[in-house]
Design an enzyme around this catalytic site. Structure first.
Site, PDB file in Angstrom:
ATOM      1  N   GLU A  97       0.835  -1.191   0.000  1.00 42.63           N
ATOM      2  CA  GLU A  97       0.000   0.000   0.000  1.00 42.63           C
ATOM      3  C   GLU A  97       0.875   1.249   0.000  1.00 42.63           C
ATOM      4  OE1 GLU A  97      -4.115  -1.416   2.095  1.00 42.63           O
ATOM      5  OE2 GLU A  97      -2.463  -0.926   3.416  1.00 42.63           O
ATOM      6  N   CYS A 110       4.042   8.448   1.134  1.00 42.56           N
ATOM      7  CA  CYS A 110       4.647   7.440   2.008  1.00 42.56           C
ATOM      8  C   CYS A 110       4.800   6.149   1.204  1.00 42.56           C
ATOM      9  CB  CYS A 110       3.719   7.248   3.212  1.00 42.56           C
ATOM     10  SG  CYS A 110       4.306   6.009   4.355  1.00 42.56           S
ATOM     11  N   CYS A 117       8.543  -7.252   6.359  1.00 39.61           N
ATOM     12  CA  CYS A 117       9.722  -6.727   7.062  1.00 39.61           C
ATOM     13  C   CYS A 117      10.271  -7.828   7.953  1.00 39.61           C
ATOM     14  CB  CYS A 117       9.320  -5.513   7.909  1.00 39.61           C
ATOM     15  SG  CYS A 117      10.716  -4.708   8.728  1.00 39.61           S
ATOM     16  N   CYS A 121       9.045  -5.817  14.898  1.00 39.86           N
ATOM     17  CA  CYS A 121       8.655  -4.920  15.998  1.00 39.86           C
ATOM     18  C   CYS A 121       7.225  -5.265  16.415  1.00 39.86           C
ATOM     19  CB  CYS A 121       8.727  -3.460  15.562  1.00 39.86           C
ATOM     20  SG  CYS A 121      10.341  -2.992  14.924  1.00 39.86           S
ATOM     21  N   CYS A 124       3.837  -3.335  15.193  1.00 38.11           N
ATOM     22  CA  CYS A 124       3.721  -2.973  13.777  1.00 38.11           C
ATOM     23  C   CYS A 124       3.080  -4.098  12.973  1.00 38.11           C
ATOM     24  CB  CYS A 124       5.112  -2.649  13.241  1.00 38.11           C
ATOM     25  SG  CYS A 124       5.170  -2.394  11.468  1.00 38.11           S
ATOM     26  N   CYS A 344       0.149   5.233   9.866  1.00 35.67           N
ATOM     27  CA  CYS A 344       1.425   4.550  10.074  1.00 35.67           C
ATOM     28  C   CYS A 344       1.219   3.178  10.684  1.00 35.67           C
ATOM     29  CB  CYS A 344       2.283   5.282  11.097  1.00 35.67           C
ATOM     30  SG  CYS A 344       2.603   6.954  10.740  1.00 35.67           S
TER      31      CYS A 344
HETATM   32  N1  SAH Z   1      10.885   0.309   9.109  1.00 34.40           N
HETATM   33  C1  SAH Z   1      11.048   1.700   9.235  1.00 34.40           C
HETATM   34  C2  SAH Z   1      10.084   2.507   8.406  1.00 34.40           C
HETATM   35  C3  SAH Z   1       8.662   2.028   8.294  1.00 34.40           C
HETATM   36  S1  SAH Z   1       7.667   2.200   9.696  1.00 34.40           S
HETATM   37  C4  SAH Z   1      10.973   2.092  10.692  1.00 34.40           C
HETATM   38  O1  SAH Z   1      10.602   1.291  11.504  1.00 34.40           O
HETATM   39  O2  SAH Z   1      11.360   3.214  10.985  1.00 34.40           O
HETATM   40  C5  SAH Z   1       7.320   3.941   9.827  1.00 34.40           C
HETATM   41  C6  SAH Z   1       6.998   4.393  11.255  1.00 34.40           C
HETATM   42  O3  SAH Z   1       5.724   3.875  11.680  1.00 34.40           O
HETATM   43  C7  SAH Z   1       8.013   3.866  12.259  1.00 34.40           C
HETATM   44  O4  SAH Z   1       8.372   4.861  13.175  1.00 34.40           O
HETATM   45  C8  SAH Z   1       7.230   2.770  12.924  1.00 34.40           C
HETATM   46  O5  SAH Z   1       7.757   2.456  14.167  1.00 34.40           O
HETATM   47  C9  SAH Z   1       5.860   3.359  12.988  1.00 34.40           C
HETATM   48  N2  SAH Z   1       4.814   2.376  13.283  1.00 34.40           N
HETATM   49  C10 SAH Z   1       4.833   1.049  13.056  1.00 34.40           C
HETATM   50  N3  SAH Z   1       3.685   0.481  13.475  1.00 34.40           N
HETATM   51  C11 SAH Z   1       2.917   1.475  13.962  1.00 34.40           C
HETATM   52  C12 SAH Z   1       1.604   1.511  14.511  1.00 34.40           C
HETATM   53  N4  SAH Z   1       0.863   0.415  14.611  1.00 34.40           N
HETATM   54  N5  SAH Z   1       1.123   2.704  14.915  1.00 34.40           N
HETATM   55  C13 SAH Z   1       1.862   3.836  14.773  1.00 34.40           C
HETATM   56  N6  SAH Z   1       3.103   3.848  14.250  1.00 34.40           N
HETATM   57  C14 SAH Z   1       3.631   2.685  13.849  1.00 34.40           C
HETATM   58 FE1  SF4 Z   2       9.725  -3.220  10.164  1.00 35.75          FE
HETATM   59 FE2  SF4 Z   2       7.510  -2.249  11.227  1.00 35.75          FE
HETATM   60 FE3  SF4 Z   2       9.697  -2.457  12.721  1.00 35.75          FE
HETATM   61 FE4  SF4 Z   2       9.586  -0.607  10.765  1.00 35.75          FE
HETATM   62  S1  SF4 Z   2       8.319  -0.687  12.599  1.00 35.75           S
HETATM   63  S2  SF4 Z   2      11.294  -2.002  11.212  1.00 35.75           S
HETATM   64  S3  SF4 Z   2       8.356  -1.731   9.246  1.00 35.75           S
HETATM   65  S4  SF4 Z   2       8.573  -4.168  11.811  1.00 35.75           S
END
Ligand code: SAH
Ligand code: SF4
Length: 372
Positions: A97, A110, A117, A121, A124, A344
């Site tokens: 997306e 974005c 990934c 985390c 996420c 996000c």
């Molecule tokens: N992998 C990279 C970039 C993609 S994520 C990273 O982690 O930085 C972009 C941002 O969205 C990151 O700061 C991530 O931690 C945040 N993010 C991930 N899951 C989220 C969620 N469920 N709610 C709000 N922010 C989230």
């Molecule tokens: Fe990957 Fe999501 Fe962690 Fe960003 S926040 S590094 S997209 S698992």
């Protein structure tokens, strides 16, 4: 015996140097590269036949070995607040997306760097999907090129997309080889011609790649911190066990110094009762105070199956105020596109089988749902 056709070169994946090499390989002069790039990026032209100043024979030969191929749009949605979301499919069949966020005076796109990934985390939804593959340079640049076309790009009009952030799916620095040339094409004045401060790579903190990138390009860097101490950060982000906060911050300040950059934006997702207490704000302020840092607080966006909840508005505001009182610049990210799940961490794409299976194994989606 049937002949195996050589795949065509997607010109969206070539930097200026790569494009020159490509035309030289065709026996053409280097200035042809410049002409081609002007057609592709200034005029958003994807058809060689329309490139009338190129010469019939060159165009014919180009059509035989090259293409300008953007991802395919499967669906497109517009939120009540103007945010747009597309579900895109690559030639290989996987989908991601992409989101466009219009704001007064700027438009942010974005984009994704990977399908899924590997970083896992806990908060996420991309992390929960598992990993499928890296996107190629052309697939990354193709997202921006396509969005330009979709949003009604005109060479003489105002720019619709002014900022690009690698904050969709994937960890960009895990796909260094393709992401860095893609960012170069975005910032090249013959390419997408975006200002260097307006192309942002967001990383979960891959320290060796952060040190390397400081020497190789100068995009803006955002770092996902999400916790002010190693114990909590390691719980939320497995990468922290390999690269703890002290080494991560050292890499950040190195980047700023080397790049003469304005500073680093630290993203901090607000998780109710987990990382949003006053003592966390005070610890965070102590880490960042006196450094070129800005904190962007992101209200957590829930997704099916998650164990986390979004912090209350009061908790988020209190956290911001404590950071400011502690000497650190802090803002709260306004959540956009809520009604179309475009925020996000909510971007999923209609994922491939393997990913879907992994989600199901972890009970994150019910068996009947194919698009979480
Ligand atoms: N992998 C990279 C970039 C993609 S994520 C990273 O982690 O930085 C972009 C941002 O969205 C990151 O700061 C991530 O931690 C945040 N993010 C991930 N899951 C989220 C969620 N469920 N709610 C709000 N922010 C989230
Ligand atoms: Fe990957 Fe999501 Fe962690 Fe960003 S926040 S590094 S997209 S698992």
């Amino acid at each position: 015996m049937s002949e195996v056709a050589t795949p065509k070169t997607n010109l969206l994946g070539l930097t200026r140097a790569g494009m020159e090499e490509f035309v030289l390989g065709m026996g053409e002069k280097p200035f042809r590269a410049r002409q081609l790039m002007k057609w592709i990026y200034r005029r958003a032209e994807g058809d060689f036949e329309a490139m009338t100043d190129l010469g019939k024979d060159f165009r014919r030969r180009l059509s035989g070995i090259a293409e300008i191929r953007a991802p395919e749009v499967i669906t497109s949605q517009v939120s009540a607040d103007g945010t747009r979301k597309w579900l895109l499919r690559f030639e290989s069949g996987q989908a991601i997306e992409m989101v466009f966020i219009p704001e007064p005076g700027r438009g942010t796109l974005c984009i994704s760097s990977q399908v899924g990934c590997t970083m896992d985390c806990g908060f996420c939804s991309t992390g929960a999907q598992g990993f499928n593959r890296n996107l190629g340079t052309a697939e990354i640049v193709g997202q921006v090129w396509l969005a330009n076309c979709e949003l009604g790009y005109s060479p003489d009009g105002d720019r619709v997309i002014t900022n690009v952030v690698f904050m969709g799916m994937g960890e960009p620095l895990m796909n260094y080889r393709n992401v860095v040339p893609a960012a170069e094409i975005m910032m090249d004045d013959l390419g997408l011609d975006l200002s260097r401060r307006r192309v942002t790579i967001s990383t979960s903190g891959l320290v060796p790649q952060m040190i390397r990138i400081a020497d190789e390009t100068n995009v803006a860097l955002a770092v996902s911190l999400h916790a002010p101490n190693d114990e909590l950060r390691s719980e939320l982000m497995p990468i922290n066990r390999r690269h703890p906060i002290a080494s991560l911050l050292e890499a950040c300040w190195h980047y700023v110094e080397k790049q003469n950059a304005r500073g680093i934006t630290f993203e901090y997702v607000m998780l109710d009762g987990v990382n949003d207490r006053p003592e966390h704000a005070r610890q965070l302020a102590a880490l960042l105070r006196g450094h070129p840092a800005k904190v962007n607080l992101i209200p957590f966006n829930p997704f099916p199956g998650t164990r986390f909840r979004r912090s209350s508005e009061e908790a988020i505001e209190r956290f911001r105020d404590l950071l400011i009182k502690g000497g650190v610049i802090a803002t709260i990210r306004r959540t956009r596109g809520d009604d179309i799940d475009a925020a996000c961490g909510q971007l999923v794409g209609r994922v491939n089988d393997r990913t879907t299976v992994r989600l199901r194994e972890r009970n994150l989606i019910p068996a009947s749902v194919t698009h979480p």
